[in-house]
Scaffold this motif. Structure first.
Motif, mmCIF file in Angstrom:
data_model
loop_
_atom_site.group_PDB
_atom_site.id
_atom_site.type_symbol
_atom_site.label_atom_id
_atom_site.label_comp_id
_atom_site.label_asym_id
_atom_site.label_seq_id
_atom_site.Cartn_x
_atom_site.Cartn_y
_atom_site.Cartn_z
ATOM 1 N N PRO A 82 0.819 -1.229 0.000
ATOM 2 C CA PRO A 82 0.000 0.000 0.000
ATOM 3 C C PRO A 82 0.852 1.279 0.000
ATOM 4 O O PRO A 82 0.549 2.235 -0.710
ATOM 5 N N THR A 83 1.937 1.287 0.800
ATOM 6 C CA THR A 83 2.818 2.450 0.813
ATOM 7 C C THR A 83 3.489 2.616 -0.545
ATOM 8 O O THR A 83 3.624 3.728 -1.062
ATOM 9 N N ALA A 84 3.900 1.488 -1.135
ATOM 10 C CA ALA A 84 4.546 1.541 -2.451
ATOM 11 C C ALA A 84 3.593 2.108 -3.507
ATOM 12 O O ALA A 84 4.010 2.872 -4.392
ATOM 13 N N ALA A 85 2.316 1.773 -3.417
ATOM 14 C CA ALA A 85 1.338 2.295 -4.374
ATOM 15 C C ALA A 85 1.204 3.813 -4.240
ATOM 16 O O ALA A 85 1.126 4.534 -5.249
ATOM 17 N N ILE A 86 1.191 4.304 -3.007
ATOM 18 C CA ILE A 86 1.128 5.747 -2.771
ATOM 19 C C ILE A 86 2.392 6.428 -3.285
ATOM 20 O O ILE A 86 2.347 7.519 -3.887
ATOM 21 N N VAL A 87 3.534 5.796 -3.070
ATOM 22 C CA VAL A 87 4.821 6.328 -3.546
ATOM 23 C C VAL A 87 4.824 6.399 -5.075
ATOM 24 O O VAL A 87 5.297 7.381 -5.660
ATOM 25 N N PHE A 88 4.293 5.362 -5.726
ATOM 26 C CA PHE A 88 4.229 5.354 -7.198
ATOM 27 C C PHE A 88 3.422 6.551 -7.696
ATOM 28 O O PHE A 88 3.841 7.258 -8.622
ATOM 29 N N ALA A 89 2.270 6.789 -7.076
ATOM 30 C CA ALA A 89 1.412 7.909 -7.490
ATOM 31 C C ALA A 89 2.118 9.249 -7.249
ATOM 32 O O ALA A 89 2.063 10.158 -8.084
ATOM 33 N N GLY A 90 2.801 9.371 -6.115
ATOM 34 C CA GLY A 90 3.506 10.607 -5.805
ATOM 35 C C GLY A 90 4.616 10.893 -6.802
ATOM 36 O O GLY A 90 4.779 12.032 -7.273
ATOM 37 N N ALA A 91 5.395 9.869 -7.139
ATOM 38 C CA ALA A 91 6.491 10.049 -8.099
ATOM 39 C C ALA A 91 5.964 10.354 -9.497
ATOM 40 O O ALA A 91 6.556 11.142 -10.238
ATOM 41 N N LEU A 92 4.850 9.732 -9.851
ATOM 42 C CA LEU A 92 4.241 9.996 -11.156
ATOM 43 C C LEU A 92 3.845 11.466 -11.255
ATOM 44 O O LEU A 92 4.122 12.135 -12.267
ATOM 45 N N CYS A 93 3.221 11.982 -10.202
ATOM 46 C CA CYS A 93 2.819 13.394 -10.189
ATOM 47 C C CYS A 93 4.040 14.315 -10.251
ATOM 48 O O CYS A 93 4.042 15.323 -10.966
ATOM 49 N N GLY A 94 5.088 13.961 -9.506
ATOM 50 C CA GLY A 94 6.297 14.782 -9.511
ATOM 51 C C GLY A 94 6.973 14.808 -10.859
ATOM 52 O O GLY A 94 7.429 15.861 -11.325
ATOM 53 N N SER A 95 7.042 13.654 -11.525
ATOM 54 C CA SER A 95 7.672 13.581 -12.852
ATOM 55 C C SER A 95 6.881 14.355 -13.894
ATOM 56 O O SER A 95 7.455 14.931 -14.824
ATOM 57 N N LEU A 96 5.556 14.360 -13.758
ATOM 58 C CA LEU A 96 4.727 15.146 -14.670
ATOM 59 C C LEU A 96 4.878 16.638 -14.386
ATOM 60 O O LEU A 96 4.946 17.463 -15.306
ATOM 61 N N ALA A 97 4.985 16.993 -13.100
ATOM 62 C CA ALA A 97 5.082 18.404 -12.725
ATOM 63 C C ALA A 97 6.373 19.041 -13.213
ATOM 64 O O ALA A 97 6.385 20.201 -13.634
ATOM 65 N N PRO A 143 1.462 9.662 3.746
ATOM 66 C CA PRO A 143 1.615 11.020 3.205
ATOM 67 C C PRO A 143 3.075 11.471 3.150
ATOM 68 O O PRO A 143 3.471 12.195 2.227
ATOM 69 N N VAL A 144 3.869 11.039 4.134
ATOM 70 C CA VAL A 144 5.297 11.368 4.119
ATOM 71 C C VAL A 144 5.972 10.696 2.926
ATOM 72 O O VAL A 144 6.733 11.328 2.184
ATOM 73 N N GLY A 145 5.679 9.405 2.736
ATOM 74 C CA GLY A 145 6.241 8.681 1.597
ATOM 75 C C GLY A 145 5.833 9.293 0.271
ATOM 76 O O GLY A 145 6.647 9.387 -0.657
ATOM 77 N N ALA A 146 4.572 9.719 0.181
ATOM 78 C CA ALA A 146 4.093 10.349 -1.046
ATOM 79 C C ALA A 146 4.835 11.658 -1.310
ATOM 80 O O ALA A 146 5.186 11.973 -2.457
ATOM 81 N N GLY A 147 5.094 12.423 -0.233
ATOM 82 C CA GLY A 147 5.816 13.688 -0.386
ATOM 83 C C GLY A 147 7.241 13.479 -0.857
ATOM 84 O O GLY A 147 7.727 14.188 -1.752
ATOM 85 N N VAL A 148 7.935 12.497 -0.266
ATOM 86 C CA VAL A 148 9.311 12.203 -0.695
ATOM 87 C C VAL A 148 9.314 11.704 -2.134
ATOM 88 O O VAL A 148 10.187 12.066 -2.933
ATOM 89 N N ALA A 149 8.321 10.883 -2.489
ATOM 90 C CA ALA A 149 8.235 10.347 -3.851
ATOM 91 C C ALA A 149 7.959 11.446 -4.867
ATOM 92 O O ALA A 149 8.529 11.447 -5.971
ATOM 93 N N PHE A 162 16.196 10.845 2.395
ATOM 94 C CA PHE A 162 14.952 11.298 3.029
ATOM 95 C C PHE A 162 14.061 10.113 3.385
ATOM 96 O O PHE A 162 13.455 10.082 4.464
ATOM 97 N N PHE A 163 13.990 9.128 2.498
ATOM 98 C CA PHE A 163 13.223 7.914 2.816
ATOM 99 C C PHE A 163 13.819 7.226 4.046
ATOM 100 O O PHE A 163 13.095 6.874 4.989
ATOM 101 N N ALA A 164 15.131 7.017 4.040
ATOM 102 C CA ALA A 164 15.767 6.260 5.118
ATOM 103 C C ALA A 164 15.618 6.948 6.473
ATOM 104 O O ALA A 164 15.258 6.312 7.471
ATOM 105 N N THR A 165 15.896 8.255 6.522
ATOM 106 C CA THR A 165 15.848 8.943 7.821
ATOM 107 C C THR A 165 14.427 9.070 8.348
ATOM 108 O O THR A 165 14.201 8.982 9.560
ATOM 109 N N THR A 166 13.447 9.251 7.455
ATOM 110 C CA THR A 166 12.065 9.335 7.935
ATOM 111 C C THR A 166 11.557 7.958 8.383
ATOM 112 O O THR A 166 10.766 7.867 9.327
#
Length: 255
Positions: A82-97, A143-149, A162-166
């Protein structure tokens, strides 16, 4: 469609050798781009192709590290999906942005954050291999994972740190376990970015896969050492890479 880009053949083995070092560093502490990106940017490739090609090789290296850490029992694919799915969506949005927005503000903010990571790694008693009581559950961490992604897809340098320390500071994971889960989240983020960049033709797949073979070799060695020696290896390298990335980004202000 972008114009085709060609490179002299000697670039392929040379960049593959650099990717071995990059893969090793990335598997242990993150920040393999500190090694890879300056070298790639010195080639005749346009910057957008450099970014896309680097994501391809990084995806290969982090895939190997993820598999090795999973084999070592440091995380569960199913439990962390579930966290990985949120991370995927976050990174997708960041790459598009990043296709439409400037990352200039991050060039100022990120060095400050990386210095904070280095200080936390040195000074915090929680940066060991012992699990602690976390402040957030896995769901609370999403939400933290999504932000880092999002940041990883949008800009990238330091995302592994950022992933490791959080994961250590907020989830309470031991440093080696956090590093293993970081690789799983990293490869998920990389896959999302690769989809965006390659859809726009902004990557050289032949070069990226050659470099990816080197990155996988380095990641295999790095993850072996990290699982064998744990925080004794990861902690100092995390500090060195964080400071190195900070210096590299600050240098970029004046270059």
């Amino acid at each position: 469609m972008l114009d085709p880009v060609t490179l002299d053949l000697w670039f392929y083995p040379a960049l593959t050798c650099v990717a071995v070092v990059s893969g090793f560093v990335d598997a242990v502490a993150g920040g393999g781009g500190l090694v890879m990106m300056p070298v790639l940017l010195s080639t005749p490739l346009p910057p957008h192709v450099v970014l896309g090609t680097n994501k391809v090789q990084s995806m290969c290296g982090t895939s190997m590290a993820t598999w090795r850490y999973h084999r070592a029992g440091l995380f569960s694919f199913r439990k962390s999906a579930p966290t990985a799915a949120i991370v995927f969506a976050g990174a997708l949005c960041g790459s598009l942005a990043i296709q439409h927005l400037s990352a200039d503000i991050l060039k100022i903010v990120v060095p400050v954050l990386l210095i904070a990571v280095a200080l936390y790694t040195v000074l915090s008693p929680t940066m060991t291999d012992d699990d602690k009581k976390g402040h957030l559950t896995e769901k609370g961490y999403m939400p933290v994972g999504a932000g880092v992604a999002f940041y990883d897809g949008f800009f990238g340098p330091g995302a592994g740190q950022f992933f490791a320390t959080t994961l250590v500071g907020l989830r309470g994971l031991g440093l080696t376990r956090a590093t293993g889960l970081t690789k799983y989240l990293n490869v998920t983020s990389n896959i999302a970015s690769v989809i965006v960049f390659t859809t726009g033709g902004q990557a050289m797949w032949a070069l990226g896969l050659c470099m990816g073979a080197g990155a996988m070799t380095g990641a295999w060695i790095g993850s072996h050492y990290a699982t064998k020696f744990g925080a004794r290896v990861i902690r100092p390298l995390l500090v060195v890479v964080s400071i190195g990335l900070t210096v590299r980004l600050i240098w970029g202000w004046f270059a």
